[in-house]
Structure formats: C-alpha cells, structure tokens
Design an enzyme around this catalytic site. Sequence first.
Site, PDB file in Angstrom:
ATOM      1  N   LYS A 287      35.875 -53.799 -24.367  1.00 23.39           N
ATOM      2  CA  LYS A 287      36.059 -54.775 -24.988  1.00 23.39           C
ATOM      3  C   LYS A 287      35.864 -54.911 -26.538  1.00 23.39           C
ATOM      4  CE  LYS A 287      37.224 -58.064 -21.169  1.00 23.39           C
ATOM      5  NZ  LYS A 287      36.876 -57.587 -19.867  1.00 23.39           N
TER       6      LYS A 287
ATOM      7  N   ASP B 193      28.360 -51.535 -15.745  1.00 19.05           N
ATOM      8  CA  ASP B 193      29.640 -51.956 -16.428  1.00 19.05           C
ATOM      9  C   ASP B 193      29.432 -53.054 -17.497  1.00 19.05           C
ATOM     10  OD1 ASP B 193      32.293 -52.649 -17.146  1.00 19.05           O
ATOM     11  OD2 ASP B 193      33.177 -53.069 -15.235  1.00 19.05           O
TER      12      ASP B 193
ATOM     13  N   PHE C  66      34.213 -58.012 -11.261  1.00 19.88           N
ATOM     14  CA  PHE C  66      35.531 -57.506 -11.800  1.00 19.88           C
ATOM     15  C   PHE C  66      35.146 -56.446 -12.714  1.00 19.88           C
ATOM     16  CE2 PHE C  66      38.763 -57.253 -15.110  1.00 19.88           C
ATOM     17  CZ  PHE C  66      39.770 -57.318 -14.335  1.00 19.88           C
TER      18      PHE C  66
HETATM   19  C1  LIG Z   1      37.497 -56.853 -18.877  1.00 14.64           C
HETATM   20  C2  LIG Z   1      36.619 -55.933 -18.057  1.00 14.64           C
HETATM   21  C3  LIG Z   1      37.269 -54.776 -17.255  1.00 14.64           C
HETATM   22  C4  LIG Z   1      38.468 -54.408 -17.460  1.00 14.64           C
HETATM   23  O1  LIG Z   1      38.786 -54.022 -19.127  1.00 14.64           O
HETATM   24  P1  LIG Z   1      40.428 -53.754 -19.434  1.00 14.64           P
HETATM   25  O2  LIG Z   1      40.204 -53.309 -20.888  1.00 14.64           O
HETATM   26  O3  LIG Z   1      41.171 -55.001 -19.340  1.00 14.64           O
HETATM   27  O4  LIG Z   1      40.844 -52.830 -18.663  1.00 14.64           O
HETATM   28  C5  LIG Z   1      36.224 -53.966 -16.822  1.00 14.64           C
HETATM   29  N1  LIG Z   1      34.839 -54.522 -16.477  1.00 14.64           N
HETATM   30  C6  LIG Z   1      34.414 -55.448 -16.961  1.00 14.64           C
HETATM   31  C7  LIG Z   1      33.401 -56.070 -16.739  1.00 14.64           C
HETATM   32  C8  LIG Z   1      35.344 -56.371 -17.588  1.00 14.64           C
HETATM   33  O5  LIG Z   1      34.980 -57.440 -18.264  1.00 14.64           O
END
Ligand SMILES: *Cc1c(COP(=O)(O)O)cnc(C)c1O
Length: 377
Positions: free
Chosen positions: A242, A213, A128
């Site tokens: 986050k 990421d 994701f």
């Molecule tokens: C939550 C998340 C995102 C997206 O972040 P948003 O602030 O909701 O746009 C991208 N990559 C990872 C690994 C995530 O956990």
Amino acid sequence: MGYLMETYKRLGVEFVKGEGVYLYDREGRRYLDFISGIGVVSLGHCNRVLVEALTEQAKRLWHTSNLYENSLQEELARRLSEKFWTKAKVFFTNSGTESVECAIKLTRKFFYEIGEKRYRILAFKNSFHGRTFGSLSATGQEKFKRGFRPTLKGFDFAPFNDKDAFKRKIKRETAGILLEVVQGEGGVIPAREEFLKEVERVCKEEGLLLIVDEVQTGVGRTGKFFAYEHFNLKPDIVTLAKGLGGGFPVGACLAREEVAKAFKISDHGSTFGGNFLACKVALKVVEEVEKILKEVSEVGEYLKERLRPYGKVRGLGLMVGLELREDCSKVVERLLREGVLVNCTAKRVLRFLPPLIVKREHVDEMIKVLDRVLRGG
Ligand SMILES: *Cc1c(COP(=O)(O)O)cnc(C)c1O
C-alpha cells in the site's frame, strides 16, 4: 458506462486533481482526504519530490524486466533491509496480495529446502491478506471466500488476540504463523502485546516462521517504519505494499537472509515487479517517511484524542478506527457530501488513514465536519 465488472460499490464522485491532503472533483469542489486511497498516498497527492523522481525516471527508462540487472531494486532493497531488524533480502511485487503470495511460497520452500514436511500456515480470524487464492485462503473472513471455494489446503485459523487458543491450532505440518499487527480491513483492531509476544515465543520454540503482513501498517503508517517495531518483534518474513509507492503500485516481501535463501533461480518471479519507475518512487517514499515518523505518532495521538467523544477509538499512529453504534456507510456518504473522505470497514468502524503528512489543523478541520455529521447539527 456499464463496461466495468461490478466488483466495487463506488461513491458518486470522481476526483480529477489532488494536492497534499486535498482532492478536487470535476466541479472544482475541494475534499479533505482522510483515507488516502486506503493508506496508499502516504505522502499526499502529487507530492513534489515524488513527481520529480517519477518524471525524471520516466524520461530515462521505464522497464527492462528482471532478465537484467537493476540497481534501483538493489538500492531500495538495501534501504528496506536497513529498516529491518536484521539483514533482509527482498522480492518486489506490484501489490499486497502478491507480497503475501510470495511470503506463503517462501515459507513452504524454506521447509522443503531443510527437508521438513511442513507447509501449513496458521492465520487469524477476522484477518485480511488479499484476494488471490493463496492470500484469500489465508484470510480469516467468510465474506471474502463465499462463492470461491475450494480455497487452498493448508490454512488454519485461530481467534485473534487470544494468547492461548492459537497453540491448539498448531499441527505437525504447521510452517508459519501469519498476522497483521493491526487488523486493517477487519476493523482497525490492534494486536495485544502479550498476544504478539506469545506468538513470537511459540514460533521460536516450535521452529515456525513468523510472518507479519505489513501491507497496510508498514512504511510509517503507525509511526514506526514497520508496525512490529512497536513490540520489538523479530519476524522472519514481512510483506509491504500500500504506502510503499505513495500511489505508484509496488509491493515487497522481505525475509531474513537465511529464510530468503530458500528461493533459488526461477522459484518465483514477476514481470513488472520492481520496475524502474516503481523503485525510483519507492526509494523517495522511504527516504521521506523516515523524516516524519515522529509527526505521524504525534498527529496520530491527536487524531485519536479528538475522535474519542464520538465512540470507541482504536489504532496506532495514523491508522485509526472509530467504532460507531450504527452502520457507518451512511456516515461516510454524509461526510463525502460535506467534503471529507473516510471509509467504513467491518460495518461499524469509520477508518481514518490520512496521508502521513497530515497536520493538526487538518484534523481540526475534519473533526468540525464529523461533529456536524454525527451530531446532526
Ligand atoms: C490491502 C491489504 C492486502 C492486499 O493488498 P492488495 O494491494 O489489495 O492486493 C493484504 N494485506 C493487508 C493487511 C492489506 O491491508
């Protein structure tokens, strides 16, 4: 009611106050928060140090835009670079998906600048990376893409944790490999060391950028500032968001200097990105997180140990998943009624992302409730 787009399935409770690891609803009922806004409220609710930093800055200056100098951005970038394995340059965003967009654009621009026709990103199944078109296109789960096709061209997918299969997906135009060290939304699935090492080795050998990421895993969540540190990786680009603002919206894309240089004036931008409030708070978050990394690992280990009797346990630090044999959304609702907040991801995985300041006694308190709920006692 009825004026919001119905994109969220919300549980029937609204919190009106927060304090440390606890939240309070309208009736004054207390809840133990083991999800912390999906790993966002990293230092607990209304952390005193953060409230002070934020309110002090709020009285001074909020926003001037990136038309002007911003020494808080400079300072935060320097602090993040000090955590990175080599000198990094930083672009500030407001969310995870924007950090990933930045990473994708930077990857393409890097190869454009060196005159190579490479633009494809190899990502992994079950990953994701966000919901805007670039990051959505990089996301390896059908359920997020349904109804939104066509997604962007130039993304390939390989099975996660398979140290050979990904090599067959590398094409002449492949520019970078994008991965999560622990797949979060995918069900808290840690990458295997041999897989990560092989991805890194191939990136080096083929001249591909390694993009990690860390939107969910970063800023101390796994017991290291960056989760890649557990495996001594040397990524070219890292995304954060986050936990970075402890609840204030802020994200970042870090890149090794040589890669970052590919972005020239006007190549990328953000109106809100790196505003004074966000940077001031994030600076404090980084400072505070540094002090508690050891506790994050210790309490994380303790949490895993206490969860083991209830199912398969996975994770790193305070990013922990418990795989149940049943769909866990009902369990989440029962836990909520009993005053404990967790969430359910990938259908059968209870996800625990407590504030990083959580203590063993809170784990005990949570387990007591979990035991009652799962054993139906
Ligand atoms: C939550 C998340 C995102 C997206 O972040 P948003 O602030 O909701 O746009 C991208 N990559 C990872 C690994 C995530 O956990």
